[in-house]
Design a protein around this motif. Structure first.
Motif, PDB file in Angstrom:
ATOM      1  N   UNK A   1     -21.315  27.815  -2.349  1.00 45.82           N
ATOM      2  CA  UNK A   1     -22.532  27.347  -1.689  1.00 45.82           C
ATOM      3  C   UNK A   1     -23.758  27.722  -2.520  1.00 45.82           C
ATOM      4  N   UNK A   2     -23.791  28.950  -3.008  1.00 46.59           N
ATOM      5  CA  UNK A   2     -24.917  29.398  -3.839  1.00 46.59           C
ATOM      6  C   UNK A   2     -25.061  28.535  -5.089  1.00 46.59           C
ATOM      7  N   UNK A   3     -23.967  28.257  -5.760  1.00 46.41           N
ATOM      8  CA  UNK A   3     -24.005  27.439  -6.982  1.00 46.41           C
ATOM      9  C   UNK A   3     -24.512  26.033  -6.687  1.00 46.41           C
ATOM     10  N   UNK A   4     -24.029  25.438  -5.592  1.00 47.08           N
ATOM     11  CA  UNK A   4     -24.458  24.089  -5.248  1.00 47.08           C
ATOM     12  C   UNK A   4     -25.931  24.051  -4.838  1.00 47.08           C
ATOM     13  N   UNK A   5     -26.414  25.089  -4.155  1.00 45.94           N
ATOM     14  CA  UNK A   5     -27.840  25.157  -3.805  1.00 45.94           C
ATOM     15  C   UNK A   5     -28.681  25.229  -5.074  1.00 45.94           C
ATOM     16  N   UNK A   6     -28.272  26.057  -6.017  1.00 41.15           N
ATOM     17  CA  UNK A   6     -29.025  26.181  -7.275  1.00 41.15           C
ATOM     18  C   UNK A   6     -29.052  24.871  -8.053  1.00 41.15           C
ATOM     19  N   UNK A   7     -27.966  24.117  -8.004  1.00 39.87           N
ATOM     20  CA  UNK A   7     -27.877  22.863  -8.753  1.00 39.87           C
ATOM     21  C   UNK A   7     -28.504  21.672  -8.022  1.00 39.87           C
ATOM     22  N   UNK A   8     -28.800  21.826  -6.747  1.00 35.14           N
ATOM     23  CA  UNK A   8     -29.345  20.715  -5.957  1.00 35.14           C
ATOM     24  C   UNK A   8     -30.809  20.468  -6.303  1.00 35.14           C
ATOM     25  N   UNK A   9     -31.221  19.223  -6.119  1.00 39.59           N
ATOM     26  CA  UNK A   9     -32.632  18.910  -6.326  1.00 39.59           C
ATOM     27  C   UNK A   9     -33.462  19.274  -5.101  1.00 39.59           C
TER      28      UNK A   9
ATOM     29  N   UNK B   1     -27.041  20.022   4.085  1.00 40.28           N
ATOM     30  CA  UNK B   1     -26.874  18.831   3.257  1.00 40.28           C
ATOM     31  C   UNK B   1     -27.825  18.954   2.082  1.00 40.28           C
ATOM     32  N   UNK B   2     -27.252  18.891   0.887  1.00 32.62           N
ATOM     33  CA  UNK B   2     -28.026  19.028  -0.344  1.00 32.62           C
ATOM     34  C   UNK B   2     -28.120  17.696  -1.062  1.00 32.62           C
ATOM     35  N   UNK B   3     -29.285  17.414  -1.599  1.00 33.61           N
ATOM     36  CA  UNK B   3     -29.472  16.239  -2.449  1.00 33.61           C
ATOM     37  C   UNK B   3     -29.123  16.662  -3.871  1.00 33.61           C
ATOM     38  N   UNK B   4     -28.130  16.003  -4.441  1.00 36.03           N
ATOM     39  CA  UNK B   4     -27.643  16.364  -5.769  1.00 36.03           C
ATOM     40  C   UNK B   4     -27.529  15.115  -6.643  1.00 36.03           C
TER      41      UNK B   4
ATOM     42  N   UNK C   1     -24.951  13.575 -10.064  1.00 35.89           N
ATOM     43  CA  UNK C   1     -23.816  13.831 -10.943  1.00 35.89           C
ATOM     44  C   UNK C   1     -24.282  13.840 -12.403  1.00 35.89           C
ATOM     45  N   UNK C   2     -23.339  13.966 -13.321  1.00 33.93           N
ATOM     46  CA  UNK C   2     -23.671  14.117 -14.741  1.00 33.93           C
ATOM     47  C   UNK C   2     -24.371  12.913 -15.350  1.00 33.93           C
ATOM     48  N   UNK C   3     -24.245  11.731 -14.722  1.00 35.42           N
ATOM     49  CA  UNK C   3     -24.921  10.540 -15.244  1.00 35.42           C
ATOM     50  C   UNK C   3     -26.179  10.195 -14.444  1.00 35.42           C
ATOM     51  N   UNK C   4     -26.536  11.053 -13.485  1.00 31.84           N
ATOM     52  CA  UNK C   4     -27.776  10.858 -12.749  1.00 31.84           C
ATOM     53  C   UNK C   4     -27.674  10.117 -11.429  1.00 31.84           C
ATOM     54  N   UNK C   5     -26.470   9.787 -10.980  1.00 30.08           N
ATOM     55  CA  UNK C   5     -26.303   9.126  -9.683  1.00 30.08           C
ATOM     56  C   UNK C   5     -26.563  10.124  -8.556  1.00 30.08           C
ATOM     57  N   UNK C   6     -27.353   9.708  -7.570  1.00 29.50           N
ATOM     58  CA  UNK C   6     -27.697  10.578  -6.442  1.00 29.50           C
ATOM     59  C   UNK C   6     -26.525  10.708  -5.475  1.00 29.50           C
ATOM     60  N   UNK C   7     -26.365  11.916  -4.936  1.00 31.66           N
ATOM     61  CA  UNK C   7     -25.308  12.193  -3.964  1.00 31.66           C
ATOM     62  C   UNK C   7     -25.817  13.157  -2.902  1.00 31.66           C
ATOM     63  N   UNK C   8     -25.111  13.202  -1.776  1.00 29.92           N
ATOM     64  CA  UNK C   8     -25.356  14.163  -0.699  1.00 29.92           C
ATOM     65  C   UNK C   8     -24.116  15.039  -0.587  1.00 29.92           C
ATOM     66  N   UNK C   9     -24.329  16.347  -0.647  1.00 29.73           N
ATOM     67  CA  UNK C   9     -23.234  17.309  -0.532  1.00 29.73           C
ATOM     68  C   UNK C   9     -23.441  18.094   0.750  1.00 29.73           C
ATOM     69  N   UNK C  10     -22.446  18.024   1.653  1.00 29.91           N
ATOM     70  CA  UNK C  10     -22.577  18.647   2.974  1.00 29.91           C
ATOM     71  C   UNK C  10     -21.608  19.816   3.121  1.00 29.91           C
ATOM     72  N   UNK C  11     -22.122  20.933   3.681  1.00 26.79           N
ATOM     73  CA  UNK C  11     -21.315  22.090   4.052  1.00 26.79           C
ATOM     74  C   UNK C  11     -21.347  22.199   5.564  1.00 26.79           C
ATOM     75  N   UNK C  12     -20.159  22.276   6.190  1.00 25.47           N
ATOM     76  CA  UNK C  12     -20.089  22.349   7.646  1.00 25.47           C
ATOM     77  C   UNK C  12     -18.780  23.009   8.066  1.00 25.47           C
ATOM     78  N   UNK C  13     -18.692  23.323   9.358  1.00 21.51           N
ATOM     79  CA  UNK C  13     -17.450  23.877   9.920  1.00 21.51           C
ATOM     80  C   UNK C  13     -16.623  22.734  10.496  1.00 21.51           C
ATOM     81  N   UNK C  14     -15.359  22.686  10.096  1.00 21.48           N
ATOM     82  CA  UNK C  14     -14.393  21.747  10.656  1.00 21.48           C
ATOM     83  C   UNK C  14     -13.122  22.553  10.927  1.00 21.48           C
ATOM     84  N   UNK C  15     -12.697  22.581  12.163  1.00 23.57           N
ATOM     85  CA  UNK C  15     -11.490  23.324  12.557  1.00 23.57           C
ATOM     86  C   UNK C  15     -11.514  24.762  12.065  1.00 23.57           C
ATOM     87  N   UNK C  16     -12.627  25.443  12.292  1.00 18.62           N
ATOM     88  CA  UNK C  16     -12.811  26.864  11.949  1.00 18.62           C
ATOM     89  C   UNK C  16     -12.753  27.174  10.458  1.00 18.62           C
ATOM     90  N   UNK C  17     -12.928  26.162   9.603  1.00 18.60           N
ATOM     91  CA  UNK C  17     -13.016  26.392   8.161  1.00 18.60           C
ATOM     92  C   UNK C  17     -14.308  25.763   7.651  1.00 18.60           C
TER      93      UNK C  17
END
Length: 121
Positions: free
Chosen positions: A30-38, A56-59, A61-77
């Motif tokens: 999570x920390x790494x993805x937060x640091x890499x997010x825009x 939800x982080x706005x990120x 990829x390596x060629x510049x395409x925008x993505x959304x990366x989500x961290x959440x709880x699903x079935x206690x994980x």
């Protein structure tokens, strides 16, 4: 020491190891993805210390395409999802239960941070 006592100690050691490993892997990722997010998508995230929190982080990829990366709880994980379509799998060991996940957005005119509270058991 009897066999049962040794077996119980071994099981407890394995559970403790899984718990520690899950905590380290999850928080590092999570920390790494937060640091890499825009930025943080505040509209799609559940922030403010509410359980279950969603981040939800706005990120990009390596060629510049925008993505959304989500961290959440699903079935206690804690799970990671890319663009609400691709489940990137659990970050926590299946033997570990996540019973609390909260995110706070902290910001000022110069910087932005995310505070995370997680309970693993």
């Amino acid at each position: 020491m009897s066999f049962l006592t040794m077996r119980n100690a071994y099981v407890q050691m394995r559970l403790s190891s899984a718990l520690q490993s899950s905590a380290i892997v999850t928080m590092d990722r999570i920390e790494r993805e937060i640091r890499n997010a825009s930025s943080v998508s505040t509209i799609e995230s559940t922030l403010g210390g509410v359980h279950p929190g969603v981040l939800v982080l706005n990120t990009a990829d390596s060629v510049g395409n925008s993505h959304k990366l989500k961290f959440s709880i699903v079935s206690n994980t804690i799970r990671m999802t890319l663009d609400d379509v691709t489940d990137m799998g659990p970050l926590t060991d299946p033997t570990v239960v996540v019973s609390n996940l909260k995110f706070w957005r902290l910001s000022n005119s110069r910087s932005e941070a995310i505070k995370i509270e997680v309970t693993f058991s």
